[in-house]
Design a protein around this motif. Structure first.
Motif, mmCIF file in Angstrom:
data_model
loop_
_atom_site.group_PDB
_atom_site.id
_atom_site.type_symbol
_atom_site.label_atom_id
_atom_site.label_comp_id
_atom_site.label_asym_id
_atom_site.label_seq_id
_atom_site.Cartn_x
_atom_site.Cartn_y
_atom_site.Cartn_z
ATOM 1 N N LEU A 46 16.086 -14.887 0.091
ATOM 2 C CA LEU A 46 17.150 -14.512 -0.840
ATOM 3 C C LEU A 46 16.743 -14.923 -2.254
ATOM 4 O O LEU A 46 16.354 -16.077 -2.491
ATOM 5 C CB LEU A 46 18.447 -15.195 -0.440
ATOM 6 N N ILE A 47 16.833 -13.972 -3.176
ATOM 7 C CA ILE A 47 16.403 -14.188 -4.562
ATOM 8 C C ILE A 47 17.599 -14.025 -5.486
ATOM 9 O O ILE A 47 18.349 -13.037 -5.389
ATOM 10 C CB ILE A 47 15.273 -13.201 -4.932
ATOM 11 N N SER A 48 17.776 -14.956 -6.386
ATOM 12 C CA SER A 48 18.917 -14.957 -7.297
ATOM 13 C C SER A 48 18.746 -13.895 -8.386
ATOM 14 O O SER A 48 17.633 -13.403 -8.636
ATOM 15 C CB SER A 48 19.049 -16.334 -7.952
ATOM 16 N N PRO A 49 19.844 -13.521 -9.059
ATOM 17 C CA PRO A 49 19.757 -12.508 -10.119
ATOM 18 C C PRO A 49 18.827 -12.883 -11.278
ATOM 19 O O PRO A 49 18.355 -11.998 -12.002
ATOM 20 C CB PRO A 49 21.209 -12.371 -10.593
ATOM 21 N N ASP A 50 18.535 -14.185 -11.438
ATOM 22 C CA ASP A 50 17.602 -14.569 -12.499
ATOM 23 C C ASP A 50 16.184 -14.757 -11.983
ATOM 24 O O ASP A 50 15.314 -15.276 -12.699
ATOM 25 C CB ASP A 50 18.083 -15.829 -13.228
ATOM 26 N N GLY A 51 15.923 -14.334 -10.732
ATOM 27 C CA GLY A 51 14.550 -14.235 -10.243
ATOM 28 C C GLY A 51 13.991 -15.452 -9.551
ATOM 29 O O GLY A 51 12.764 -15.573 -9.430
ATOM 30 N N TYR A 52 14.844 -16.361 -9.032
ATOM 31 C CA TYR A 52 14.371 -17.551 -8.332
ATOM 32 C C TYR A 52 14.698 -17.453 -6.833
ATOM 33 O O TYR A 52 15.695 -16.837 -6.434
ATOM 34 C CB TYR A 52 14.998 -18.812 -8.913
ATOM 35 N N VAL A 53 13.837 -18.072 -6.014
ATOM 36 C CA VAL A 53 14.098 -18.139 -4.578
ATOM 37 C C VAL A 53 15.300 -19.040 -4.345
ATOM 38 O O VAL A 53 15.290 -20.222 -4.709
ATOM 39 C CB VAL A 53 12.874 -18.669 -3.812
ATOM 40 N N ALA A 54 16.346 -18.487 -3.756
ATOM 41 C CA ALA A 54 17.579 -19.244 -3.521
ATOM 42 C C ALA A 54 17.637 -19.834 -2.122
ATOM 43 O O ALA A 54 18.164 -20.925 -1.927
ATOM 44 C CB ALA A 54 18.794 -18.342 -3.745
ATOM 45 N N ASN A 55 17.096 -19.123 -1.146
ATOM 46 C CA ASN A 55 17.117 -19.617 0.230
ATOM 47 C C ASN A 55 16.220 -18.744 1.076
ATOM 48 O O ASN A 55 15.869 -17.622 0.682
ATOM 49 C CB ASN A 55 18.538 -19.631 0.794
ATOM 50 N N VAL B 103 0.821 -1.218 0.000
ATOM 51 C CA VAL B 103 0.000 0.000 0.000
ATOM 52 C C VAL B 103 0.851 1.264 0.000
ATOM 53 O O VAL B 103 0.306 2.369 0.013
ATOM 54 C CB VAL B 103 -0.966 0.018 1.205
ATOM 55 N N GLY B 104 2.174 1.117 -0.031
ATOM 56 C CA GLY B 104 3.047 2.288 -0.087
ATOM 57 C C GLY B 104 4.498 1.869 -0.087
ATOM 58 O O GLY B 104 4.861 0.855 0.511
ATOM 59 N N TRP B 105 5.331 2.623 -0.796
ATOM 60 C CA TRP B 105 6.779 2.366 -0.843
ATOM 61 C C TRP B 105 7.513 3.537 -0.217
ATOM 62 O O TRP B 105 7.147 4.701 -0.442
ATOM 63 C CB TRP B 105 7.234 2.165 -2.291
ATOM 64 N N LEU B 106 8.548 3.229 0.542
ATOM 65 C CA LEU B 106 9.324 4.237 1.246
ATOM 66 C C LEU B 106 10.795 4.101 0.889
ATOM 67 O O LEU B 106 11.281 3.011 0.566
ATOM 68 C CB LEU B 106 9.136 4.082 2.751
ATOM 69 N N ASN B 107 11.511 5.203 0.960
ATOM 70 C CA ASN B 107 12.957 5.272 0.670
ATOM 71 C C ASN B 107 13.300 5.123 -0.807
ATOM 72 O O ASN B 107 14.480 5.053 -1.158
ATOM 73 C CB ASN B 107 13.751 4.229 1.475
ATOM 74 N N VAL B 108 12.308 5.054 -1.669
ATOM 75 C CA VAL B 108 12.539 4.999 -3.120
ATOM 76 C C VAL B 108 11.514 5.901 -3.806
ATOM 77 O O VAL B 108 10.437 6.171 -3.261
ATOM 78 C CB VAL B 108 12.417 3.566 -3.678
ATOM 79 N N PRO B 109 11.847 6.395 -5.031
ATOM 80 C CA PRO B 109 10.923 7.295 -5.735
ATOM 81 C C PRO B 109 9.600 6.647 -6.087
ATOM 82 O O PRO B 109 8.578 7.330 -6.212
ATOM 83 C CB PRO B 109 11.706 7.672 -7.004
ATOM 84 N N GLY B 110 9.581 5.326 -6.282
ATOM 85 C CA GLY B 110 8.353 4.640 -6.662
ATOM 86 C C GLY B 110 8.468 3.155 -6.404
ATOM 87 O O GLY B 110 9.499 2.653 -5.940
ATOM 88 N N PRO B 111 7.405 2.393 -6.684
ATOM 89 C CA PRO B 111 7.417 0.944 -6.453
ATOM 90 C C PRO B 111 8.513 0.240 -7.241
ATOM 91 O O PRO B 111 8.871 0.652 -8.336
ATOM 92 C CB PRO B 111 6.020 0.507 -6.933
ATOM 93 N N LEU B 112 9.038 -0.829 -6.647
ATOM 94 C CA LEU B 112 10.033 -1.660 -7.298
ATOM 95 C C LEU B 112 9.394 -2.982 -7.719
ATOM 96 O O LEU B 112 8.388 -3.418 -7.145
ATOM 97 C CB LEU B 112 11.204 -1.947 -6.352
ATOM 98 N N SER B 113 10.002 -3.626 -8.724
ATOM 99 C CA SER B 113 9.561 -4.943 -9.162
ATOM 100 C C SER B 113 10.777 -5.847 -9.293
ATOM 101 O O SER B 113 11.892 -5.385 -9.558
ATOM 102 C CB SER B 113 8.831 -4.859 -10.503
ATOM 103 N N LEU B 114 10.558 -7.140 -9.096
ATOM 104 C CA LEU B 114 11.650 -8.085 -9.273
ATOM 105 C C LEU B 114 12.098 -8.131 -10.722
ATOM 106 O O LEU B 114 13.288 -8.327 -11.013
ATOM 107 C CB LEU B 114 11.227 -9.473 -8.797
ATOM 108 N N ALA B 115 11.150 -7.922 -11.648
ATOM 109 C CA ALA B 115 11.520 -7.893 -13.066
ATOM 110 C C ALA B 115 12.488 -6.760 -13.345
ATOM 111 O O ALA B 115 13.455 -6.912 -14.100
ATOM 112 C CB ALA B 115 10.267 -7.757 -13.925
ATOM 113 N N GLY B 116 12.251 -5.621 -12.710
ATOM 114 C CA GLY B 116 13.130 -4.474 -12.899
ATOM 115 C C GLY B 116 14.468 -4.622 -12.204
ATOM 116 O O GLY B 116 15.404 -3.871 -12.496
ATOM 117 N N LEU B 117 14.560 -5.560 -11.272
ATOM 118 C CA LEU B 117 15.813 -5.787 -10.526
ATOM 119 C C LEU B 117 16.562 -7.007 -11.039
ATOM 120 O O LEU B 117 17.535 -7.441 -10.409
ATOM 121 C CB LEU B 117 15.499 -5.958 -9.031
#
Length: 643
Positions: free
Chosen positions: A124-133, A21-35
Motif C-alpha cells: 500500500l502506497i500513500s498519496p505522497d508516494g511512501y510505502v504505508a504498509n 515488459v508490458g502493460w495491460l488494461n491501460v493505454p500505456g505505462p503508469l508511474s507512481l509520480a503520475g499517480l
C-alpha cells in the motif's frame, strides 16, 4: 469510534514501477509520480496461484468502494515460464475479469525493488508516494479497507488528495460471444452417451450428446449462488463434475460450494459449503463446513473425493449421509509422500480413479500423485517439487510437467493435461514412464498433427476417445486413437447464455425452489406455506417475519386477496394459509416469497435469516386438479458463528 488503522508509516519512498515488459488494461505505462495524490495498492501475483485468485474479489470490493481515490495495479511476477508471456497474462486477465492495470514483471524487476518474497504480496502506497504498509497472503480485506480509509482521510486533511478516475483500456477477450468461454472441466457419461462441460466463464454446465447435440444447459449464465430450476440457478466459475445416477455433482469453485443437479427434476441445490472461503479440519454436515476452491470431483463407491485446491488437501463427501470433511494432506503447501495425515499437496486440481488408487494432478508442484485407496499411502508417480517444472519425458521423478490440471485413467494408462506446456502426456502405470501423447508444446488451435492446444485443463475418457477442455481456445477437443487424430467437438448449435435478470422484488440471498407445474381446480383454494425451523431453533423475538405473493406478468385467471399479497408481522408464524381463486382457463405462474428470522434456543446471539422463493407455474383444470397447494421447506441447521 473510527476503526483502528494498522498502517506502519515510515520514510521509505516507494520505488518507481520500472522494468516491466508490458502493460495491460491501460493505454500505456503508469508511474507512481503520475499517480501522486492517489492511494496506490500493488498486488504482486502470478495467475497459477490459488491464493492470488482468492485476493481478486477483495480487490474488486475495494476498487468499488474507492473508485476515484484508489488505484490497484497488478504486478504479475510469473512463477512458470508460460506465465511470463504477455499474451498468456492477457488471457488470465479475461478469465478472472480483472479490470485494473496490470504490468508484466517477467524479469522480477519490480518484485526485487520491493523485496517481495511470496505470492500474493500487497503493498500500500500513500498519496505522497511512501510505502504505508505491506501484507502477505490472502484474507486482508478489512485491514486494507481500514488502512486505505486512513490514508484518504489524512490526504484530505493535508489537501493532497486528487480524486479522479483512471483511464482504462480493458484487455477483454473477444470470445465473449462464443458458445463456450474458458471451459474448465469435462465429464463423460459413457452409459448414456452424454458429455457434461463446465462452461466456466459462462457460469453454467452444458450437457450434450457425444455427437454434440445440445441436451440441456444448467445455470442462467449469471454468476451467483441461487438454487432452483436450470434457467434460474447460478454458479460462479464451476469446474469439476461427478455423476451418481440422476445426480450430477458440481465443484462450484468460485462460490466455494458443492452443488447437486437433479437431472430428472431439472433443479440445482447446494449440498456442501457455507459460501465463504474457509479451511476446516472438521467433518460435519455439508452445509455447515466451509470449503476453499473445490476444483475437481471423482466418485469411488459411495464416497466423492474433492480436490480442495485452496486448502492444498483432498477431501471426501459421503453421498448417503451428506457429511463432508478432510481426507488427505496437512494443509501445508508442498510435496511430501507418506500417510494421509502427513502428506503434503500443492493446489490439487484434477482427480481420477481406477478403483484401486486415486490419481491427483498436483498443479503447483507440477507432479502427479497417487493415493492407495486400501492403505492410504500417498506417493509421487511423476514430476518434481514446487520449483521443479519443465517439459521432459522419463521415468517417475525424472519427468517434468508444467502446472498440470487434469488426469484421466484408462487401460493401465494415465492421461495428463500438461496445461502450461499446451500438450497431453501419458504415464504408464506399470513403469511410471512419462511420454508425449499429442500437442506441439506451443499454444494454438490446430487439429492436424502436430496438434496445437492452449492451456488444456479438463480430461474425460469414454468409448475409446479422450475429451479435452481446451480452455484458452474456448472449445472442447476430441482425441481418437489408432490412428491418433484430433477434432474439435461440435458446439455450433450452442449459444452463449443470456442471463435471466434478477426479479425486481427479489430479497437478499433468496433461494428459489422450482415447483412442478400445478393443476388447480377452478374456484377457491388455499396455498399452505409450511416453513419448518431446524431442531433447537425458534422464531427470533420481536423480529418481523414476512411472506408475499408475486404474480407473473401475462398470468390470467388467478388472484389473491389484497390483504394476503404482502404480510409482515412479528406475530407471523408458519404454516400460513393463503386463499386464492382461479378460473377454468386460468394459466401462468406466481411466486410465493418467504423470509424467516430465527435464533438458537438459549442463544439469541446466534440468529439467521432464511429466504425462499417458490416459483409455481399452473393451469386451471377441473379434471385432476387440486384446491390445496402445499409449499414446504425445512430450513437446514446453520453453521455456528466463527469465534
Amino acid at each position: 469510534m473510527a476503526p483502528r488503522s494498522t498502517l506502519q508509516m515510515g520514510p521509505i519512498r516507494a520505488p518507481e514501477l520500472e522494468g516491466g515488459v508490458g502493460w495491460l488494461n491501460v493505454p500505456g505505462p503508469l508511474s507512481l509520480a503520475g499517480l501522486r495524490g492517489k492511494v496506490v495498492l500493488l498486488d504482486f501475483w502470478t495467475y497459477c496461484c490459488i491464493n492470488c485468485m482468492h485476493v481478486i474479489p477483495d480487490l474488486k470490493a475495494l476498487e468499488a468502494k474507492y473508485p476515484n481515490e484508489l488505484v490497484v495495479i497488478g504486478v504479475h511476477s510469473a512463477k512458470f515460464t508460460n506465465e511470463k508471456d504477455t499474451s498468456s497474462i492477457r488471457q488470465a486477465i479475461a478469465r478472472y475479469d480483472i479490470q485494473h492495470p496490470v504490468v508484466n514483471d517477467a524479469n522480477f524487476a519490480i518484485w526485487n525493488a520491493y523485496a517481495v518474497r511470496a505470492w500474493p504480496t500487497l503493498v500500500l502506497i500513500s498519496p505522497d508516494g511512501y510505502v504505508a504498509n505491506r501484507y502477505s497472503g490472502e484474507g486482508h480485506r478489512e485491514e486494507l479497507d481500514r488502512d486505505i480509509a486512513a490514508l484518504i482521510a489524512e490526504a484530505k486533511r493535508k489537501g493532497t488528495l486528487k480524486p479522479s478516475s483512471l483511464e482504462i483500456a480493458l484487455e477483454l477477450s473477444k470470445e465473449t460471444d462464443k458458445p463456450l468461454r474458458f471451459p474448465g472441466k469435462v465429464h463423460a457419461d459413457a452409459a448414456n452417451q452424454r458429455l457434461f462441460i463446465a462452461d466456466s466463464n459462462h457460469h453454467r454446465i452444458v450437457m450434450t450428446g457425444f455427437d454434440g447435440t445440445v441436451l440441456d444447459t444448467i445455470g442462467s449464465g449469471a454468476p451467483g449462488t441461487r438454487n432452483g430450476p436450470f434457467d434460474f440457478a447460478e454458479f460462479r466459475y464451476p469446474q469439476g463434475m461427478a455423476l451418481d445416477g440422476d445426480f450430477l455433482y458440481v465443484a462450484d469453485t468460485g462460490n466455494h460450494l458443492i452443488r447437486r443437479v437433479n437431472l430428472k427434476s431439472k433443479a440445482v441445490e447446494t449440498v456442501a459449503g457455507t459460501g465463504k472461503n474457509e479451511r476446516s479440519s472438521q467433518m460435519g454436515p455439508g452445509l455447515t463446513i466451509g470449503l476453499s476452491s473445490p476444483w475437481d470431483l471423482v466418485i469411488h463407491g459411495r464416497t466423492m473425493f474433492i480436490a480442495m485446491a485452496g486448502a492444498h488437501q483432498i477431501w471426501q463427501y459421503n453421498l448417503d449421509t451428506g457429511m463432508v470433511g478432510w481426507y488427505a494432506g496437512t494443509g501445508a503447501e508442498g510435496r511430501r509422500d507418506g500417510t494421509l495425515d502427513t502428506a503434503l499437496f500443492a493446489q490439487p486440481s484434477g482427480l481420477a480413479t481406477d478403483g484401486k488408487r486415486l490419481y491427483v494432478a498436483d498443479s503447483e508442484i507440477s507432479a502427479i500423485r497417487a493415493i492407495d485407496l486400501a492403505d492410504g499411502n500417498v506417493t509421487t508417480l511423476a514430476g518434481g517439487d514446487l520449483f521443479d517444472f519443465g517439459d521432459a519425458n522419463g521415468k517417475g521423478e525424472n519427468a517434468r510437467f508444467q502446472h498440470p490440471l487434469a488426469v484421466a485413467v484408462a487401460d493401465r494408462k494415465l492421461y495428463v493435461a500438461d496445461t502450461y506446456n499446451h500438450k497431453l502426456r501419458t504415464i504408464d502405470l506399470r513403469t511410471r514412464f512419462v511420454s508425449n501423447l499429442i500437442g506441439s508444446g506451443k499454444p494454438g488451435l490446430q487439429n492436424d498433427i502436430p496438434a496445437f492446444f492452449h492451456e488444456p485443463s479438463g480430461l474425460a475418457y469414454a468409448g475409446g476417445k479422450l475429451f479435452v477442455a481446451d480452455t484458452n481456445n474456448h472449445v472442447v477437443r476430441v482425441v481418437e486413437f489408432e490412428p491418433t487424430r484430433v477434432s474439435t467437438f461440435p458446439t455450433d448449435k450452442l449459444n452463449a447464455p443470456t442471463p435471466v435478470k434478477r426479479k425486481a422484488d427479489a430479497l437478499p440471498n433468496e433461494e428459489q425452489i422450482g415447483v412442478p407445474a400445478q393443476r388447480l381446480t377452478p374456484g377457491s383454494g388455499e396455498i399452505v406455506v409450511d416453513i419448518q425451523l431446524p431442531p433447537g431453533f425458534k422464531y427470533a423475538p420481536s423480529a418481523e417475519q414476512r411472506y408475499f405473493v408475486s404474480v407473473e406478468a401475462g398470468t390470467e385467471g388467478f388472484s389473491v386477496p389484497a390483504k394476503s399479497l404482502d404480510v409482515t408481522s412479528d406475530k407471523l408464524r408458519f404454516p400460513v394459509k393463503i386463499p386464492y381463486t382461479v378460473t377454468p382457463d386460468g394459466m401462468g405462474a406466481f411466486d410465493v416469497v418467504v423470509s424467516v428470522t430465527y435464533c438458537k434456543e438459549g442463544n439469541e446471539g446466534f440468529c439467521s435469516v432464511a429466504t425462499y422463493r417458490f416459483h409455481v407455474p399452473f393451469i386451471g383444470r377441473a379434471k385432476g386438479g387440486s384446491k390445496n397447494l402445499i409449499l414446504q421447506k425445512r430450513i437446514p441447521t446453520p453453521a455456528p458463528p466463527t469465534p
